[in-house]
Enzyme design. Structure first.
Site, PDB file in Angstrom:
ATOM      1  N   ASP A 193      -6.643 -20.019 -16.076  1.00 46.83           N
ATOM      2  CA  ASP A 193      -6.247 -19.327 -17.314  1.00 46.83           C
ATOM      3  C   ASP A 193      -4.959 -18.536 -17.084  1.00 46.83           C
ATOM      4  O   ASP A 193      -4.418 -17.923 -18.012  1.00 46.83           O
ATOM      5  CB  ASP A 193      -7.381 -18.451 -17.864  1.00 46.83           C
ATOM      6  CG  ASP A 193      -7.859 -17.394 -16.893  1.00 46.83           C
ATOM      7  OD1 ASP A 193      -7.338 -17.324 -15.758  1.00 46.83           O
ATOM      8  OD2 ASP A 193      -8.759 -16.616 -17.271  1.00 46.83           O
ATOM      9  N   SER A 194      -4.425 -18.606 -15.845  1.00 42.54           N
ATOM     10  CA  SER A 194      -3.080 -18.073 -15.586  1.00 42.54           C
ATOM     11  C   SER A 194      -2.043 -18.839 -16.399  1.00 42.54           C
ATOM     12  O   SER A 194      -0.889 -18.411 -16.487  1.00 42.54           O
ATOM     13  CB  SER A 194      -2.747 -18.144 -14.090  1.00 42.54           C
ATOM     14  OG  SER A 194      -3.017 -19.430 -13.578  1.00 42.54           O
ATOM     15  N   ASP A 252     -10.822 -23.277 -15.761  1.00 43.08           N
ATOM     16  CA  ASP A 252     -11.275 -21.900 -16.042  1.00 43.08           C
ATOM     17  C   ASP A 252     -11.901 -21.804 -17.425  1.00 43.08           C
ATOM     18  O   ASP A 252     -11.332 -22.301 -18.414  1.00 43.08           O
ATOM     19  CB  ASP A 252     -10.073 -20.941 -16.009  1.00 43.08           C
ATOM     20  CG  ASP A 252      -9.928 -20.236 -14.677  1.00 43.08           C
ATOM     21  OD1 ASP A 252     -10.886 -20.213 -13.889  1.00 43.08           O
ATOM     22  OD2 ASP A 252      -8.824 -19.704 -14.420  1.00 43.08           O
ATOM     23  N   GLU A 263     -10.375 -12.954  -4.927  1.00 50.07           N
ATOM     24  CA  GLU A 263      -8.990 -12.576  -5.212  1.00 50.07           C
ATOM     25  C   GLU A 263      -8.726 -11.133  -4.801  1.00 50.07           C
ATOM     26  O   GLU A 263      -9.460 -10.208  -5.189  1.00 50.07           O
ATOM     27  CB  GLU A 263      -8.707 -12.776  -6.716  1.00 50.07           C
ATOM     28  CG  GLU A 263      -7.279 -12.433  -7.086  1.00 50.07           C
ATOM     29  CD  GLU A 263      -6.846 -12.962  -8.452  1.00 50.07           C
ATOM     30  OE1 GLU A 263      -7.608 -13.725  -9.096  1.00 50.07           O
ATOM     31  OE2 GLU A 263      -5.730 -12.605  -8.882  1.00 50.07           O
TER      32      GLU A 263
END
Ligand code: KIV
Length: 272
Positions: free
Chosen positions: A52-53, A91, A190
């Site tokens: 979704d980046s 995602d 992350e």
């Protein structure tokens, strides 16, 4: 630990678990379109994440929150058409799984049906337990995502390192164990301390893929546009740039513009 690479025809979730057992590191990158995904796949990447980046690097939003399910499906289906070997993980975007497990399942099914992706990823631990269970029960492979979870940025208030304090670190370890027990095939960690990521990787049998989580995990993931040096602004410590595409593209576009303006392009050989 072996660095030998087995020749997998098509990477599956089982191949990733086998790679962890064999001590073979897993290489994962994001991609959002057919052309880049084709290059990344042919170059031998194990996992392509349709992250979704895309909300940041493709659409130019400040956060990952605005991207929709249909937009993710558009990106994912383009990637799936190009990926011949890599496992394609998609995602679940913000707002499509947090309300309840029924909605989470519906969103995951829509992604699998309409994009042809091979698995979904979602952010969060214990609070997403029911949703993860329900998606897994439908036969859809799930990858977890713990630590800095960008969909919660307004709760965190900052993109700094997570789980430095003992209580958060303990919760993260317990969440990772829960993801393993539920049947997830992997987990992204992350921006957490390397020592904690190492502890998680040693405590669970499913692959742990790090981004800003040090080297003692089972694989690494980076955002493609970041590692290709497409932007100059984003420079976290964990990012290694493997190219300067910002510089190369600028040079190419400047050269083209000059050639058009000067009348040098096209020449006689470049016309009919
Ligand atoms: O959306 C994304 O690109 C991600 C990676 C940073 C792991 O979730």
């Amino acid at each position: 630990m072996s660095t030998a690479k087995k020749n997998y025809q098509r990477i599956t979730t089982n191949s990733l678990i086998q790679m962890k057992k064999d001590g073979e590191k897993i290489a994962m990158l994001t991609a959002y379109d057919y052309t880049f995904a084709g290059i990344v796949d042919a170059a031998g990447i194990d996992v392509i994440l349709v992250g979704d980046s895309a909300s940041n690097v493709i659409a130019g939003h400040e956060t990952t929150l605005p991207i929709t399910l249909d937009q993710m499906i558009y990106h994912a289906s383009s990637v799936v058409r190009a990926a011949k070997r890599a496992l394609v993980v998609v995602d679940l975007p913000f707002g499509t799984y947090q309300a309840d497990s029924k909605e989470a399942l519906k969103s995951a099914i829509k992604i699998m049906k309409e994009s042809g992706g091979h698995a979904v990823k979602l952010e969060g631990g214990i609070q997403e337990k029911q949703s993860i269970e329900r998606i897994l029960q439908a036969g859809i492979p799930v990858m977890g995502h713990l630590g800095l979870t960008p969909q919660s940025i307004y709760k965190f208030g900052t993109y700094t390192v997570r789980a430095k304090e003992e209580a958060e670190a303990e919760q993260l370890l317990s969440d990772a164990k829960m993801l393993e027990e539920l049947g997830c095939f992997g987990v992204v960690l992350e921006k957490i301390p390397a020592s904690l990521a190492n502890k998680v990787a040693e405590s669970i049998s499913i692959p742990v893929i790090g981004i800003g989580a040090g080297n003692h995990v089972d694989g690494q993931v980076l955002v493609l546009h970041d590692m290709l040096g497409m932007s100059k602004e984003f420079s976290p410590r964990f990012l290694r740039r493997y190219a300067d595409l910002h510089g190369e593209i600028t040079q190419a576009v400047t050269g083209y513009t000059e050639d058009v303006k000067s009348g040098d392009f096209p020449n006689e050989k470049e016309q009919y």
